[in-house]
Structure formats: C-alpha cells, structure tokens
Design an enzyme around this catalytic site. Structure first.
Site, PDB file in Angstrom:
ATOM      1  N   SER A 109      45.733  21.846 -76.062  1.00 56.22           N
ATOM      2  CA  SER A 109      45.615  23.095 -76.940  1.00 56.22           C
ATOM      3  C   SER A 109      44.797  24.211 -76.033  1.00 56.22           C
ATOM      4  CB  SER A 109      45.282  22.536 -78.134  1.00 56.22           C
ATOM      5  OG  SER A 109      45.510  23.728 -79.027  1.00 56.22           O
ATOM      6  N   HIS A 261      51.548  18.376 -82.763  1.00 57.32           N
ATOM      7  CA  HIS A 261      50.612  18.914 -81.789  1.00 57.32           C
ATOM      8  C   HIS A 261      49.544  18.077 -81.266  1.00 57.32           C
ATOM      9  CE1 HIS A 261      48.586  22.262 -80.092  1.00 57.32           C
ATOM     10  NE2 HIS A 261      47.373  21.976 -80.768  1.00 57.32           N
TER      11      HIS A 261
END
Length: 284
Positions: A109, A261
């Site tokens: 991320s 994610h």
C-alpha cells in the site's frame, strides 16, 4: 528482543536514524551471501502486516521489517517531516545505519509508494521492487483540509474518529474473506493506533504528505518491479495496478481472484512463491 501474542520471540530492536527512533525486526540467515529483503508497511499499519510472509521469506533471505516513523513501535516524531520522499530517504539512511549496500524492497500500500521513492533516490542500492496493492495516484490533501488541521477541535475530532473505529470491521473491509480476522490480528492492529501520540503523527502526515508520484516520475524507475494485487481490493482498486504497470518501464502484474487489499493475510503461500520466483529469476 520482543514477545508476540503467541509468546514466541521476535528479534526486535530500536535504532536512531536521521534523528528518529526506528523499531525494526532483523531475521538473520545462515547463508552469508543471502540477499537482503526489507519489508515496508502501509498506512495505519506496522510490521504485523507481513507476519504471514515471514516464515516463507526467512527461509531464503535476510529479512528486515521496520515500523515507519509515526507508526507501530517507532517514534511518533514531532520533528520528522512526514513526506513520502522523506520516508524513502529514511529507508536509504536506515540501510546505511545497518551497513547494507544492496536490498530488495517489498512495500504494501503506502509502503509501496515509499519503496518507489527509495528506489528512485538510490537505484544502485535498490535492485528490485515488489509492490503489494501499491498506493498510487493519490493526490495531496486539499488546502482547506490542511488549514482546518491546525484548529484545536480538529485534533479532538481525529482522536474521536480513531477511538470509534471498529478495528474488526475495518480489517474485514480490507479482506475478501472476513473470517480471517482473528483476535490476534485485531490486537496487533489496534494497539499502535491507540497511543495518544499516534493522532499527532497522523495529522502531521495529513499536512505534509505530497501527492503520489506522477506518471512521468514513475517512468524514471528502471528497476525490475513485481506488482501483486487482489482483484477485490476496495482500498486500491485493481485498475490502479493496470495503470501503474503502464507507467513503470519494467513491471509485471499478478492479480489474485477472491483477494482484497490485505493480500498477505489471504494469499501468503502464493505471494511468497511469486516473490521468491521473481527474486531468483533476476539473480540469474
């Protein structure tokens, strides 16, 4: 040394880097020529995000995981300028402190964006990049929001927002399979963000964080890049991965079905195999 929730010892240390106290975990390898892999976590996270990759990677490489300033067990500094480029430089300074000449960076991320900054700053030092659900094309906070962040009530509001956040619910939102949210995972993510100083660091990050790299800047990253994405990623949609692949000159993209994610929690075995394959192929 530290002890985790499972009462196993973690090789944790603290070191001063560019005036900031950094917490890191260092996993040695019996092979003196083993490659060095550095794990860089994302927003609202820490070294815990790589916990399921460690058993695989430590079999092959020297592995280092660090908490970025403002997160985890690292200092919630009031002097560090929380810009992505500064985080990138800190990674290089951290390697200097440990006298590591060459490393492979794995960033998740926001940690992916930071890893690209480090690679751009020191291309001779960072030979390869692995980006997991990499944060990309996010713009700088709006000027009105930054101005508001200096108001006393803003800090109070931010603290209230953090305190009210349901960590279990938020973890379930970044996973395709919510059943993977265990109490150990909840505790690991909840503890660092419960610290009072964390709020101040978060606000400083809001003020300082510049926008993500532009397409032109990304085109200047020449290192081989492996990108891994979850098809059901709601934080950083997979379309971002396809766009990033076009902007990076030397990148490949792997997309996993039924994966969100926090893909390291959902696909540790598959991801580790791809990472090792990528690193070994580049070493030939």
């Amino acid at each position: 040394m530290a002890v985790n929730e499972q009462n196993t010892f973690v090789p944790g240390f603290k070191i001063q880097v560019s005036g900031v106290t950094i917490y890191y975990e260092f996993y040695e390898h019996e092979n003196p020529d083993a490659k060095v892999v550095v794990l860089v976590h994302g927003f609202l996270s820490s070294t815990i995000s790589f916990r399921k990759l460690l058993p695989y990677l430590t079999k092959h490489y020297v592995v280092i995981a660090l908490d970025l300033p403002g997160f985890g067990q690292s200092e919630k500094s009031t002097t560090f300028i929380y810009r992505l480029c500064n985080y990138g430089q800190l990674i290089i300074d951290f390697l200097d402190k440990l006298t590591i000449k060459d490393a492979i960076l794995i960033g998740h991320s926001m940690g992916g964006q930071i890893s690209m900054h480090a690679a751009k700053k020191a291309p001779a030092r960072i030979g390869k990049l692995i980006l997991l659900g990499c944060c990309s094309y996010v713009k700088k906070a709006s000027h009105p929001l930054i101005v508001c962040s200096y108001l006393p009530l803003f800090t109070w509001g931010m603290r209230s927002w953090i305190q009210k956040k349901d960590v279990k619910k938020n973890l379930a939102a970044v996973l395709h399979d919510p059943s993977l949210v265990t109490q150990e995972l909840i505790d690991g993510y909840k503890k660092p963000i419960s610290e009072a100083a964390f709020i101040d660091s978060l606000i400083r990050l809001l003020r300082h964080r510049e926008g993500d790299m532009t397409s032109q800047e990304l085109k200047e990253i020449s290192q081989p890049v492996l990108m891994i994405w979850g098809k059901e990623d709601k934080v950083m949609p997979v379309k971002t991965g396809y766009r990033l692949k076009k902007d990076l000159p030397n990148a490949e993209l792997i997309v996993y079905e039924k994966c969100g994610h926090l893909l390291m929690e959902e696909k540790p075995d598959e991801i580790s195999n791809e990472i090792i394959r990528f690193i070994e192929a580049e070493m030939e």
